[in-house]
Design an enzyme around this catalytic site. Structure first.
Site, PDB file in Angstrom:
ATOM      1  N   ALA A  15       0.953  -0.998  -0.161  1.00 60.17           N
ATOM      2  CA  ALA A  15       0.082  -0.049  -0.061  1.00 60.17           C
ATOM      3  C   ALA A  15       0.770   1.466   0.001  1.00 60.17           C
ATOM      4  CB  ALA A  15      -0.938  -0.173   1.136  1.00 60.17           C
ATOM      5  N   GLY A  16       2.178   1.373   0.236  1.00 57.43           N
ATOM      6  CA  GLY A  16       3.001   2.268   0.353  1.00 57.43           C
ATOM      7  C   GLY A  16       3.154   3.102  -0.810  1.00 57.43           C
ATOM      8  N   ARG A  20      10.284   7.550  -2.731  1.00 62.22           N
ATOM      9  CA  ARG A  20      11.856   7.688  -3.198  1.00 62.22           C
ATOM     10  C   ARG A  20      11.991   7.184  -4.501  1.00 62.22           C
ATOM     11  NH1 ARG A  20      14.898   4.489   1.398  1.00 62.22           N
ATOM     12  NH2 ARG A  20      16.397   4.476  -0.001  1.00 62.22           N
ATOM     13  N   GLN A  86      -6.149  -0.127   2.469  1.00 63.48           N
ATOM     14  CA  GLN A  86      -5.619   0.568   3.487  1.00 63.48           C
ATOM     15  C   GLN A  86      -5.787   1.891   3.333  1.00 63.48           C
ATOM     16  OE1 GLN A  86      -1.626   0.018   4.365  1.00 63.48           O
ATOM     17  NE2 GLN A  86      -1.650   1.046   6.382  1.00 63.48           N
ATOM     18  N   GLU A 167      13.686  -1.031  16.346  1.00 67.70           N
ATOM     19  CA  GLU A 167      14.029  -0.312  15.051  1.00 67.70           C
ATOM     20  C   GLU A 167      15.143   0.294  15.426  1.00 67.70           C
ATOM     21  OE1 GLU A 167      11.834  -0.795  12.543  1.00 67.70           O
ATOM     22  OE2 GLU A 167      10.641  -2.064  13.787  1.00 67.70           O
ATOM     23  N   ARG A 346       8.871  -8.937 -37.103  1.00 67.06           N
ATOM     24  CA  ARG A 346       7.963  -8.238 -36.428  1.00 67.06           C
ATOM     25  C   ARG A 346       6.726  -9.353 -35.887  1.00 67.06           C
ATOM     26  NH1 ARG A 346       6.374  -3.398 -40.214  1.00 67.06           N
ATOM     27  NH2 ARG A 346       4.642  -3.582 -38.719  1.00 67.06           N
ATOM     28  N   ASN A 399       1.648  -4.056 -49.237  1.00 67.47           N
ATOM     29  CA  ASN A 399       0.328  -4.620 -48.481  1.00 67.47           C
ATOM     30  C   ASN A 399      -0.667  -3.846 -48.122  1.00 67.47           C
ATOM     31  OD1 ASN A 399       2.559  -4.179 -46.803  1.00 67.47           O
ATOM     32  ND2 ASN A 399       1.616  -5.423 -45.007  1.00 67.47           N
ATOM     33  N   TYR A 400      -0.343  -2.438 -47.904  1.00 69.98           N
ATOM     34  CA  TYR A 400      -1.143  -1.647 -47.314  1.00 69.98           C
ATOM     35  C   TYR A 400      -1.624  -0.476 -48.408  1.00 69.98           C
ATOM     36  CZ  TYR A 400      -2.683   1.739 -43.869  1.00 69.98           C
ATOM     37  OH  TYR A 400      -3.494   2.932 -43.044  1.00 69.98           O
ATOM     38  N   ALA A 436      13.287  -9.707 -62.675  1.00 74.03           N
ATOM     39  CA  ALA A 436      13.942  -8.636 -61.960  1.00 74.03           C
ATOM     40  C   ALA A 436      13.071  -7.054 -62.319  1.00 74.03           C
ATOM     41  CB  ALA A 436      15.231  -8.477 -62.008  1.00 74.03           C
TER      42      ALA A 436
END
Length: 467
Positions: A15-16, A20, A86, A167, A346, A399-400, A436
């Site tokens: 939950a922190g 930093r 929390q 601590e 790709r 192709n497009y 070609a």
């Protein structure tokens, strides 16, 4: 399949805010070795096969919940997962208190931190076994670190048993000399935990409720509180900053290469490769420096990856050579293929057995048939290519059309001359030849020769008259 441990719930505290980290991304979602920190912890927890996993969220709770839910199938987490919000971020004690409605349904509770990606499943299993065998009321995982500054110290009684956790800020000079620290990972008997949480008092300048204080409470109730010691202190290292994130990354990458070396992979310089945690590589494959192997990639045996090869979420079969600078993403490469140098696959590309894709050729969402060759400077997109096809240099599939992608079909053993354009949708049947420099717009029948180029015209230079 393992039977779920009916009485065990694992609670992960995530939950922190992680200020930093200097990032809007919640700390547990930062990646280490190709997976978010939280994914490593969830995978370790899942391996214990608990009856349920609780995840305490607070900062950016909605983002955390959304990302984790989306990732669970890929991470292999099947235990029921309960999100606990929390609302008051007043320490680890409050986080566990928020989860009590869940925890009260189980006999045993394991508490883990949401920022310790180096955690090992084997340690958690051994710790839980020890907890059960010793009929403990509570247990903490203790590790000895070279530099304990900032960590809570585990203080032991004269007989070596657990006394308390102090601590760092509250420790006297003698206590500061202790190198055994609290890892922040615990096991509790659920009813005892609930009782101890009810007795917590706010501590320190921020008036936080420390979960560590519950151990002293349970000890005061005359229940055994044990320290489970582990030699491997690295698994307790928390990630609180980008510097610690890179440290965790280095440690985990080294673990990955150590595993692969053990499995028979040749990696001459393990510190110069970047291999994600879930990658699998077969024996006698050779990985040169500068390679990035990411996601869920699987590489077979006896492959050669020359320098600076990048592979993500792909399957590479046995005996494949990937030459310098090759880039492969979400694709499949069958055995005995050769790619590169500087080839690009790709997503959704498939190379059948023995196919070759050479330098500066790009393949996208296409099948390159068995033994076919696309050796130089070509773009093949949305294409179904048969076996034994030879593609000359500079061949392009158009192709497009500006709105839609169209398919090119090239039959077995077709021969494509250099600098050919295929204006899709178009089909070239088997054993056809293309001259070609042709631009092909119509069907090319089986065993025919197609030449589609304008006739060469040479204009002689006229003599120039001078005065």
């Amino acid at each position: 399949k393992m039977v779920a441990k009916k009485n065990l719930c694992i609670l992960i505290l995530a939950a922190g805010k992680g200020t930093r980290m200097k990032s809007p991304l919640p700390k547990p979602l930062h990646p280490v070795c190709g997976l978010p920190i939280i994914a490593h912890i969830l995978k370790a927890a899942q391996a214990l096969n608990p009856a349920a996993i609780g995840l305490v969220v607070g900062h950016e709770a909605a983002t955390m919940e959304e990302t984790v839910k989306a990732g669970l199938p890929a991470w292999g987490v099947t235990a029921p997962l309960v999100f606990v919000e929390q609302t008051e971020l007043t320490g680890s004690g409050s986080a566990v208190k928020a989860a009590l409605p869940l925890l009260n349904r189980f006999e045993d509770v394991m508490v883990l931190n949401g920022d310790t990606p180096l955690l090992k499943t084997a340690t958690l299993e051994q710790m839980y076994s020890s907890f059960e065998e010793n009929a403990s009321g509570a247990m903490v995982l203790g590790v000895s670190v070279p530099d304990p500054a900032g960590y809570g110290r585990i203080v032991r009684e004269a007989d070596g048993s657990f006394a308390r956790i102090v601590e760092h800020a509250d420790a006297d000079e003698k206590t500061l000399l202790i190198h055994e620290i609290n890892s922040g990972m615990y096991l509790f008997k659920s009813p005892l935990l609930a009782q101890a949480l009810a007795e917590l008092k706010p501590q320190g300048p921020k008036h936080e409720f420390y979960l560590t204080d519950t151990l002293s409470s349970i000890k005061a109730m005359q229940h055994p509180v044990l320290v489970f010691g582990s030699e491997d202190y690295q698994q307790a290292l928390g990630v609180n900053s980008k510097a610690q994130l890179s440290q965790a990354e280095l440690i985990m990458r080294r673990r990955v290469t150590d595993r692969l070396l053990e499995e028979g992979v040749t990696i001459p310089n393990p510190d110069a490769v970047f291999i994600d945690a879930e990658v699998q590589i077969g024996a006698d494959s050779f990985i040169c420096p500068g390679c990035y192997i990411c996601g869920k990639t699987v590489i077979g045996k006896n492959c050669m990856l020359e320098g600076n090869v990048y592979i993500k979420d792909s399957v590479i079969a046995d005996n494949v050579t990937l030459k310098m600078g090759t880039y492969v993403e979400e694709s499949q490469v069958d055995e005995n293929c050769q790619l590169g140098p500087y080839a690009h696959l790709r997503p959704k590309s498939v190379l059948k057995k023995g196919a070759k894709v050479g330098n500066f050729s790009e393949i996208k969402k296409s099948v390159i048939g068995e033994g076919s060759k696309v050796n130089h400077l070509s773009y093949i997109g949305d294409t179904d290519m048969g076996a034994g096809v030879n593609v000359g240099a500079g061949t392009i599939t158009c192709n497009y059309d500006g709105k839609n992608k169209h398919q090119t079909v090239i039959g077995d053993h077709a021969f494509i001359g250099s600098n050919v354009n295929f204006v899709a949708p178009v089909t070239v049947e088997k054993y056809a030849k293309i001259g070609a420099g042709s631009t092909i717009t119509k069907l090319v029948p089986e065993q025919s020769l197609a030449i589609a180029r304008s006739r060469q015209v040479v204009l002689e230079k006229k003599g120039i008259q001078h005065d």
